[in-house]
Design a protein around this motif. Sequence first.
Motif, PDB file in Angstrom:
ATOM      1  N   ASP A   1       0.803  -1.227   0.000  1.00  0.00           N
ATOM      2  CA  ASP A   1       0.000   0.000   0.000  1.00  0.00           C
ATOM      3  C   ASP A   1       0.835   1.275   0.000  1.00  0.00           C
ATOM      4  O   ASP A   1       0.386   2.312  -0.491  1.00  0.00           O
ATOM      5  CB  ASP A   1      -0.961   0.000   1.194  1.00  0.00           C
TER       6      ASP A   1
ATOM      7  N   TYR B   1      -0.270   3.848  -2.858  1.00  0.00           N
ATOM      8  CA  TYR B   1      -0.781   5.168  -2.510  1.00  0.00           C
ATOM      9  C   TYR B   1       0.326   6.221  -2.402  1.00  0.00           C
ATOM     10  O   TYR B   1       0.172   7.229  -1.704  1.00  0.00           O
ATOM     11  CB  TYR B   1      -1.545   5.090  -1.182  1.00  0.00           C
TER      12      TYR B   1
ATOM     13  N   TYR C   1      -0.657   9.834  -3.109  1.00  0.00           N
ATOM     14  CA  TYR C   1      -1.476  10.430  -2.055  1.00  0.00           C
ATOM     15  C   TYR C   1      -0.625  10.777  -0.835  1.00  0.00           C
ATOM     16  O   TYR C   1      -0.865  11.776  -0.154  1.00  0.00           O
ATOM     17  CB  TYR C   1      -2.607   9.476  -1.651  1.00  0.00           C
TER      18      TYR C   1
ATOM     19  N   ILE D   1      -8.745   5.829  -0.053  1.00  0.00           N
ATOM     20  CA  ILE D   1      -7.688   5.038   0.582  1.00  0.00           C
ATOM     21  C   ILE D   1      -8.348   3.943   1.397  1.00  0.00           C
ATOM     22  O   ILE D   1      -8.868   4.186   2.487  1.00  0.00           O
ATOM     23  CB  ILE D   1      -6.803   5.920   1.491  1.00  0.00           C
TER      24      ILE D   1
END
Length: 377
Positions: free
Chosen positions: A275, A279, A282, A299
């Motif tokens: 992850d 991500y 972000y 998310i």
Amino acid sequence: MLRQLKKYREHLLVLILIVSSGNPLFVLSPHVRELYIGTVFLLLWLKRRRVMLPYIRFSVPFIFISLFQMLLFPEYSVSSGVYLLLKMFIGALIMMEVGRKFAEIYMDIMVLVAVISIPLFLYNEYVGFIPGIPFTDIGTSLVVYTQLFSDYGGFIHRNAGMFWEPGAYQGYLNFAILFYLLMSNGVTRIFSNWKFVVLLIALFTTKSTTGYAVLAFIILYYFLYYYRGKIMVKFLFLFVLVCSCLYAYYSLDFLGEKIQRQMNQGQDEGGRFNDFVKYASYIYDYFFLGNPTIVGTTIASGNGFLSFLFYYGIWGILYYFIALWHNIHQQVDLHTTAFFVGVTIISLQGEGFIFYPCYLAWPFIQLSMKNKILLKE
């Protein structure tokens, strides 16, 4: 009767903390916020005191971060921010009330949960459905045990205890094991204690990737810094432990195979161990102040550390761990402080524990000082 209730009052408080931190009754209920509000009123009635100053001091930085987030993100939900602070309050209030007995009581309650869950899980495994306990893919329960069932594969062959899933159960079991070891005073016969054995069996039946990793870290760290047996026995045990870990990693599909598969996934694929890559953009955009409006939607990560980073930004997560380190280090030595914080960080890689009262309130814990080697001189 009243005397008996007073005698086990602290056990009741710790049980409330554990249930509100992982039982599906709280975690998955459609009336979860009402349950937490009711819990606060119950605790205030049991305690008959007002909010304590340490909690107010601890929560102020999170409130300031939330105020900035309200200005930056029009979709920010005030009720969600207050709701998280409410859960923090539940944990802090209970830990401050129970005080130095907390670790021992917590361990005893988790032993009881394990004693209940092991035979019920074995019944699921070898007999079938337990009448009277509801079941679903990620479970509902009758508080004492969560029966997991999948429409695709039948019973899920993992023990969830009374928690929402096995990965949640392992997090609370590992802290019970940690507390047991910290109170064992470095004795050489830790494996002969029936409570420790029960906790280990329960943890093994979770078949949790993160749970096994955290357990390996706990045992390795403990034997390096606290075990007081003969040096040759120590090295022999460490050798056996390392060999066992390597064997488990390469032979169990939920360890090595799962970790390698998730680590090799691309940016468009999810997984707790991937992850941070998935991500990354972000993280770059919301690194400093986070963005709670995307947590759980854009998310959707099972990595609790990463989710809390998105919720409060780097300042929030740094403040939490600085407060945790400061609180623990005031009570025990440097090795034990690093031990506790390390277990917290690793366990958060597997589940979002930090969004529930128990983990949120770790910065308020007072460790039992039965173990003199842990005391600061």
